[in-house]
Design an enzyme around this catalytic site. Structure first.
Site, short mmCIF file in Angstrom:
data_model
loop_
_atom_site.label_atom_id
_atom_site.label_comp_id
_atom_site.label_asym_id
_atom_site.label_seq_id
_atom_site.Cartn_x
_atom_site.Cartn_y
_atom_site.Cartn_z
N GLU A 60 6.33 36.15 37.93
CA GLU A 60 7.02 36.76 39.06
C GLU A 60 7.62 38.10 38.64
O GLU A 60 8.22 38.21 37.58
CB GLU A 60 8.20 35.89 39.56
N GLU B 218 12.25 28.05 37.76
CA GLU B 218 13.39 28.71 37.12
C GLU B 218 14.50 27.73 36.75
O GLU B 218 15.64 27.83 37.21
CB GLU B 218 13.93 29.83 38.03
#
Length: 673
Positions: free
Chosen positions: A312, A153
């Protein structure tokens, strides 16, 4: 060409982040047994494990990871192997405290969380390249390896650092981009407020100043920060390509417009072998499934329309919002399959087993604290079986009906200080326009303003304050060629340096819209205006009004009150073979629906009145056939019309005419022919 699909993965991806280092090895055997029971096909491993892999500088311990990868391989589970460069070890920061990032006000962050990195720091860059090299040398040809997962991320929670290393790096970047300090002065408009620089060495990051700083400098610093992070990704990616050929390299994006605003994903989409994304529902009272669809459409668009992968999401509640409700029964599968409908090649979760310690111990997981005698686990097993029945869709592509233009650089520029109204929010306009299109049952691609738009009968511009001359020419050519364009207020105003385009607003959109704007007239908090239109129809608006002067455009709705009473509010301009609509105020979804209904007629998009609200219908097509996904987000049973007969893949039943979709359920029909 690099591989673009996970190596050796012959099914849709299903699994999650697997962190066996949080558990004694006695648990690992139970983990793989449960993975087989649930139908897990791939897990992500090692993302936060640098301190375990290199417990001291230059001393490595790969034994535990060897055992994990071998165990997963023996049990038929593919591995998305992480480079753990998002969290350097404590010993690294002891040796290199200047690798911790500094905020604009001069505060240096401390070690103890994640993502606390100055991406310009040479010591961090060297250490990250080293651990990546060690992993690639050891596991580059491991039989379990499906793909590489670089970092985690990027841009969350820190995207920009303002330290001295970044200042020096910023000056080098400016020299590369502009060549001379005079060119920087010209681009930034430093003649204003006496900010002119005589040498590039005088330039610093946009640190804390007594009042608003130079907006063009701040915009360029966001570009620089994004480019610096991307440079670090490329370094790791190239190491992995060299030492582990034939294995795709990715990093997990966060394209949801409400979750990450610091990354230019148009640029990043060109750097990864496979686009992957993380998505979490923002449970703030809005219709969460609409934001989910938007994030999935945007991710697919960043991938250039190619299949991508949801890397995710959550089985139930998360732990980082003010209030974290559980997902309703059946919602996990519906959320997962909504991503699949919009192009994902599977559904992965954070994480496999719910943590007992640490900051995310209340974040849901595939194996919850309560173990297998829980609703979540039973739904996980059911979802695994459902995904296995959908393997035939692999490689197919989602079909879009319209395009929404979006540009992260414009969002960055719009978000800077001292704009006409703090109530105007570019993301809110994108959300609202998307919701209006969603409620008309249109599947949306997102596109860059300079992209080829000829395939779309309808293009919507919800909020593009910054537009280049090339983007303006692109939209004019699109309309002249027969396209239908809908533009929202405060678009086309400035160029790439945040300088107002010469002449009247809306700058590069004047010709295509057939109008000028004499003056912006934002409304005060709580103020509203009425619009009157065709056959006396009224619309309600707030936040923004404008003094619009038609110069070829026809008035469709007129301001009925306020300072702009009697002036055009919504216009339509015939140009060439197409038409361009302009909405000069902030309408809600109902008001936008009225405008889009008329624009849809121009675009020859037939209304889809037979579909109930919040029943989502999306198509994926390819060489393997055509697949219709119907997702019922309501509490009532629904029926969806089918173009022809087919087989419903989740139940195995034949379907024709009108497909029954139970409340909260999903149906996927492979159409005959």
């Amino acid at each position: 060409m690099p591989e673009t699909t996970p190596k050796g993965l012959t099914r849709l991806a299903f699994g999650g982040d697997y962190n066996p280092e949080q558990w004694p090895e006695s648990v690992w055997q139970e983990d793989v047994r449960l993975m087989r029971e649930a139908g897990v096909s791939m897990v992500s491993v090692g993302i936060f494990s640098w301190a375990l892999l290199e417990p001291d500088p230059g001393r490595y311990d790969f034994g535990w990871l060897d055992r994990v990868l071998d165990l997963l391989h023996e049990n038929g589970v593919r591995v998305d192997l992480g480079t753990p460069t998002v969290v350097p070890p404590a010993w690294f920061y002891d040796a290199h405290p200047d690798a911790l990032p500094v905020t604009a006000d001069g505060t240096r962050y401390a070690f103890g969380s994640r993502g606390a990195i100055c991406h310009s720091n040479a010591d961090y860059r060297a250490a990250a390249a080293n651990i990546t090299t060690k992993l690639a040398e050891r596991y580059g040809d491991h039989p379990a390896l499906a793909m590489w997962h670089v970092h985690n991320e990027y841009g969350v929670p820190v995207s920009a650092c303002y330290c001295e290393s970044c200042a020096a790096h910023f000056r080098r970047w400016l020299t590369t981009v502009y060549g001379t300090v005079d060119a920087v002065n010209e681009a930034w408009g430093t003649a204003f407020w006496g900010q002119r620089y005589s040498t590039v060495e005088q330039i610093n990051p946009p640190r804390l100043t007594p009042t608003v700083g130079n907006p063009a400098q701040a915009l360029d610093y966001r570009r620089f920060a994004d480019a610096t992070i991307r440079e670090n990704f490329r370094t790791e990616r190239d190491i992995l390509h060299r030492l582990s050929p034939g294995v795709p390299v990715t990093t997990n994006f966060m394209t949801a417009l409400s979750q990450c605003d610091s990354i230019d994903y148009w640029a990043w989409g060109r750097e990864v072998d496979l686009v992957t994304n993380d998505h979490y529902l923002i449970t703030d009272g809005r219709r969460t499934h609409v934001n989910l669809a938007m994030a999935a459409d945007l991710t697919r668009s960043v991938a250039g329309g190619a299949p991508w992968l949801l890397l995710e999401h959550s089985t139930s509640g998360v732990n980082w919002q003010p209030r974290n409700p559980a997902k309703a029964p059946g919602q996990m599968a519906r959320n997962s399959l909504a991503h699949v409908a919009r192009g994902s090649e599977g559904a992965m979760f954070f994480q496999w087993r719910q943590s007992r310690r640490g900051a995310e111990k209340f974040h849901s997981a595939m194996v919850p604290h309560g173990g297998t005698d829980t609703r979540v686990w039973r739904e996980v097993v059911e979802l695994g079986a459902a995904l296995e029945s959908l393997d035939a869709i692999r490689g197919t592509r989602t079909v879009a009906d319209a395009a929404v233009l979006w540009d992260w650089h414009s969002w960055w520029a719009q978000s800077l200080d001292w704009r006409p109204s703090e109530d105007h929010d570019a993301r809110e306009r994108a959300d609202t326009f998307y919701e209006a299109l969603y409620d008309r049952h249109l599947t949306v691609d997102f596109a860059h303003p300079e992209a080829d738009l000829s395939a779309y009968p309808l293009v919507v511009v919800p909020a593009l304050y910054l537009m280049t001359e090339a983007a303006g020419a692109n939209l004019k050519a699109y309309v002249e060629g027969g396209g239908t364009l809908v533009v929202s207020y405060f678009s086309g105003i400035v160029d790439e340096h945040d300088a107002v385009h010469e002449g009247a607003c809306p700058g590069v959109l004047r010709d295509v819209l057939g109008l000028t704007v004499e003056e912006f007239s934002p409304l005060l908090a709580g103020e509203r205006v009425r619009l009157t239109g065709p056959e006396g129809a009224e619309l309600d608006a707030d936040v923004w009004t404008e003094f619009v002067v038609p110069r070829g455009a026809e008035t469709v709705w007129t301001y009925a009150d306020g300072l702009t009473a009697g002036r055009p509010a919504v216009t339509r301009h015939r140009l060439g073979e197409g038409a361009a609509w302009y909405v000069s105020t902030r309408l809600g979804t109902e008001g936008l629906d009225a405008v889009l209904a008329l624009a849809g007629q121009d675009a020859r998009i037939a209304p889809r009145a037979g579909l109930p609200r919040d029943v989502e219908v999306v198509r994926r097509t390819g060489e393997r056939g055509s697949y219709l996904f119907a997702l019922n987000h309501t509490a009532s049973d629904a029926k969806v019309p089918l173009d022809g007969p087919g087989t419903e893949l989740l139940t195995g039943e034949r379907a024709a005419g009108r497909l029954a979709v139970p409340a909260g359920a999903v149906r996927v029909v492979r159409l005959d022919g």
